[in-house]
Write a protein that holds these residues in place. Sequence first.
Motif, PDB file in Angstrom:
ATOM      1  N   TYR A 225       1.012   4.172  -2.912  1.00 50.57           N
ATOM      2  CA  TYR A 225       0.894   5.599  -2.575  1.00 50.57           C
ATOM      3  C   TYR A 225       2.073   6.378  -3.135  1.00 50.57           C
ATOM      4  O   TYR A 225       1.894   7.399  -3.807  1.00 50.57           O
ATOM      5  CB  TYR A 225       0.797   5.755  -1.056  1.00 50.57           C
TER       6      TYR A 225
ATOM      7  N   LEU B  56       0.826  -1.208   0.000  1.00 50.75           N
ATOM      8  CA  LEU B  56       0.000   0.000   0.000  1.00 50.75           C
ATOM      9  C   LEU B  56       0.863   1.262   0.000  1.00 50.75           C
ATOM     10  O   LEU B  56       0.560   2.238  -0.695  1.00 50.75           O
ATOM     11  CB  LEU B  56      -0.950   0.006   1.193  1.00 50.75           C
ATOM     12  N   CYS B  57       1.931   1.234   0.771  1.00 49.19           N
ATOM     13  CA  CYS B  57       2.857   2.369   0.792  1.00 49.19           C
ATOM     14  C   CYS B  57       3.519   2.557  -0.570  1.00 49.19           C
ATOM     15  O   CYS B  57       3.681   3.687  -1.043  1.00 49.19           O
ATOM     16  CB  CYS B  57       3.915   2.176   1.869  1.00 49.19           C
TER      17      CYS B  57
END
Length: 184
Positions: A24, A20-21
Amino acid sequence: MALFLLAFFRRYLLLVLSFLCQVYVLLIRGTPIVVQVMFIYFALPLLANIRIDGLTAAIFTLMINSGAYISEIVRGALQSVPKGLKEAGEAMGLPFYKILRHIIGPVAFRRMIPAMGNQCIISLKDSSLFIVIGVAELTRQGQEIIANNFRSVEIWGAVAVIYLILTGLIALTLKLIEHRMRIV
């Protein structure tokens, strides 16, 4: 603090959080900041049914944009610390959080100072792009003054000098921090 947690997740924790990071960071670093502020100012209110004023959208965009870059700076600094330091902390019987706080953290912090300084300067200069949503920042103020007196050379010169002073102060502050944090 959230930026450091983001870098920490990317470096040390679960694969899902790391993924997820990464998404992003890829999304934010892969799109121009002007597109990001336009999305937050114009599209987000339609999607979330909320009203966002220009200054709030500008601040939020700067935070999101800088966050992606700063998380990569922190991640890179953490990865640059030799594994032997972590192993030395483990050999001393320290728990991981103490190894991170007392051994890896200080070394990584010294290594990230120049890149953090560059990011601060870039963020300051990127703030001039928020003119597109009507935020009355330095560039916008210069335009308004020019519209009243038509003295563009003097006004743009003054705007440039103000940006130079601000970026110079940031650079000087970071040089002092680097000097203070150096290993003798």
